[in-house]
Design a protein around this motif. Sequence first.
Motif, short mmCIF file in Angstrom:
data_model
loop_
_atom_site.label_atom_id
_atom_site.label_comp_id
_atom_site.label_asym_id
_atom_site.label_seq_id
_atom_site.Cartn_x
_atom_site.Cartn_y
_atom_site.Cartn_z
N THR A 170 -29.29 -10.26 10.28
CA THR A 170 -28.89 -10.37 11.55
C THR A 170 -30.31 -10.85 12.81
OG1 THR A 170 -28.25 -7.91 11.66
CG2 THR A 170 -29.83 -8.23 14.10
N VAL A 171 -31.72 -10.89 11.08
CA VAL A 171 -32.88 -11.83 11.80
C VAL A 171 -32.55 -13.19 12.46
CG1 VAL A 171 -35.15 -12.28 12.06
CG2 VAL A 171 -34.33 -9.68 11.87
N ALA A 172 -32.13 -13.48 11.27
CA ALA A 172 -31.29 -15.14 10.41
C ALA A 172 -30.57 -15.23 11.24
CB ALA A 172 -31.46 -14.94 8.83
N ALA A 173 -29.44 -14.78 12.10
CA ALA A 173 -28.76 -15.07 13.04
C ALA A 173 -29.41 -15.58 14.76
CB ALA A 173 -27.51 -13.99 12.95
N VAL A 174 -30.15 -14.26 14.66
CA VAL A 174 -31.51 -14.47 16.05
C VAL A 174 -31.77 -15.94 15.83
CG1 VAL A 174 -32.80 -13.44 17.28
CG2 VAL A 174 -31.30 -12.01 15.97
N MET A 175 -32.58 -15.68 14.81
CA MET A 175 -32.91 -16.94 14.69
C MET A 175 -32.47 -18.36 14.88
SD MET A 175 -36.51 -16.39 14.38
CE MET A 175 -37.52 -15.10 13.51
N PHE A 176 -31.25 -18.20 14.01
CA PHE A 176 -29.83 -18.99 14.24
C PHE A 176 -29.87 -20.02 15.57
CE2 PHE A 176 -25.47 -20.35 14.43
CZ PHE A 176 -25.78 -21.45 14.02
N LEU A 177 -29.41 -18.72 16.32
CA LEU A 177 -29.35 -19.25 17.83
C LEU A 177 -30.65 -19.66 18.78
CD1 LEU A 177 -27.93 -15.61 18.77
CD2 LEU A 177 -26.72 -17.70 18.59
N VAL A 178 -31.98 -19.08 18.75
CA VAL A 178 -33.11 -19.33 18.74
C VAL A 178 -33.34 -20.84 19.03
CG1 VAL A 178 -35.20 -19.57 18.59
CG2 VAL A 178 -34.70 -17.36 18.42
N THR A 179 -32.39 -21.57 17.69
CA THR A 179 -32.68 -22.75 16.63
C THR A 179 -31.58 -23.44 17.75
OG1 THR A 179 -33.20 -22.11 14.55
CG2 THR A 179 -32.66 -24.24 14.63
N LEU A 180 -30.25 -23.37 17.90
CA LEU A 180 -29.80 -23.57 18.83
C LEU A 180 -30.24 -24.38 19.94
CD1 LEU A 180 -26.13 -21.92 17.68
CD2 LEU A 180 -26.99 -24.18 17.33
N ALA A 181 -30.62 -23.03 20.04
CA ALA A 181 -31.21 -23.01 21.53
C ALA A 181 -32.48 -24.61 22.12
CB ALA A 181 -31.75 -21.97 23.01
N LYS A 182 -33.21 -25.32 21.14
CA LYS A 182 -34.11 -26.31 20.93
C LYS A 182 -33.32 -27.58 21.27
CE LYS A 182 -37.09 -23.70 17.81
NZ LYS A 182 -37.97 -23.63 16.53
N GLY A 183 -33.53 -27.35 22.70
CA GLY A 183 -33.58 -29.24 23.22
C GLY A 183 -33.83 -30.08 21.95
#
Length: 390
Positions: free
Chosen positions: A377-390
């Motif tokens: 769960t936490v890694a998925a949240v971090m993954f989404l945060v990574t995706l949102a980086k420009g």
Amino acid sequence: MTVSENATGHDAPAHCENCHAPLHGEFCHQCGQSIHNPVRHAGHALEEVFESFWHLDGRVFRTLRDLLRPGHTAMEYLAGHRQRYLPPLRIFVIMSLLAFFVGRATIHFDDEPVSPQVDVTAITQSKTVAEVERNRDRMLAELEEGRKEGGKVIPGVDAVIIAAQVKIQGEAANRIVELTSGKNAEAASTAQKDGAEAAPSKGELFSIENEAWNPEANPVKIGWLPAFANAWLTRKAGHAIDNIKLMENRPDRYFQAFMGSLPSALFVLVPVFALMLKLSYFFQRRLYMEHLVVALYSHVFLLMALTTIFVFMALSGALSAHVHWLSILLNIAVVLLLLWMPIYLLLMQKRVYGQGWIMTLVKYSVIGFVYVNLLATVAAVMFLVTLAKG
């Protein structure tokens, strides 16, 4: 201030310059400061740098070396043998930073896809079955030519080309069915009357009224958030969509990006893991800090393994087109490391807490089930945060 002459022939103070305690050697017995002043002697400054470097590295390497033995470092540290190792929190921070930067350097998806972008417009706009077949055969032939370079199959690209061939053949089969069924107009009319909605475009993260979401035309608007926060969310959503498009037809990139988010997730979950150990071994009456030591050292090993995996994955990708057999060996090593990580944690838990195998397996299974779900769960949240980086 009275001075004396030290072993090197330089005048040395009789009292510590820091705390003014009387000196009886080259280090103050009260505060530990050296009698050598690096400001006055450049040679001492260089000596101090190298001495600190090798002293720190010796402890780092000794700690990392002993961590290869499940449970050994944690048991030694808890037994009072602390001087030979770096404190668990310090080595954990060091390995977290190292794993984070290695992951960011080796795992990314900001480059262009290596696979050819298949445009099937010619097939979908064909007017006759014969035209569909001609376009299909032509595109398949072009892919087959691109599959080989100098008569050799290009490693790493072959699987993607096969997927492209499947896509071409599927689109051609669908178009032939449409042309031969004679029910195109009727199906379209029925769908319009029933208000059926077309599926969103493949690869789009969001869609509004059957059209790809446009951050400029449809910005994020959450009523209770200020304007700058909505604008920030809009930008992040746009970055996420762009990054997902870059990973289209490349499932390996999803895996790599998810792996890159694991160091941050491990960093967040260490206190939670220690709490689960505390609850599982409540009747051993160990302090929470003891469980935290075990959690920190176990996570240091996980970060070591992840860092090694990141390096192996990067080398495998770089060598796949040149030394294919070595790339395969590196991929096998990655799989073996992934399998060894849970086994290591089981052996560590058994050796540190000393319970029988049955109770250890039961507690390990419960802790593992809860922790893996939390980690995902936490890694998925971090993954989404990574995706949102420009």
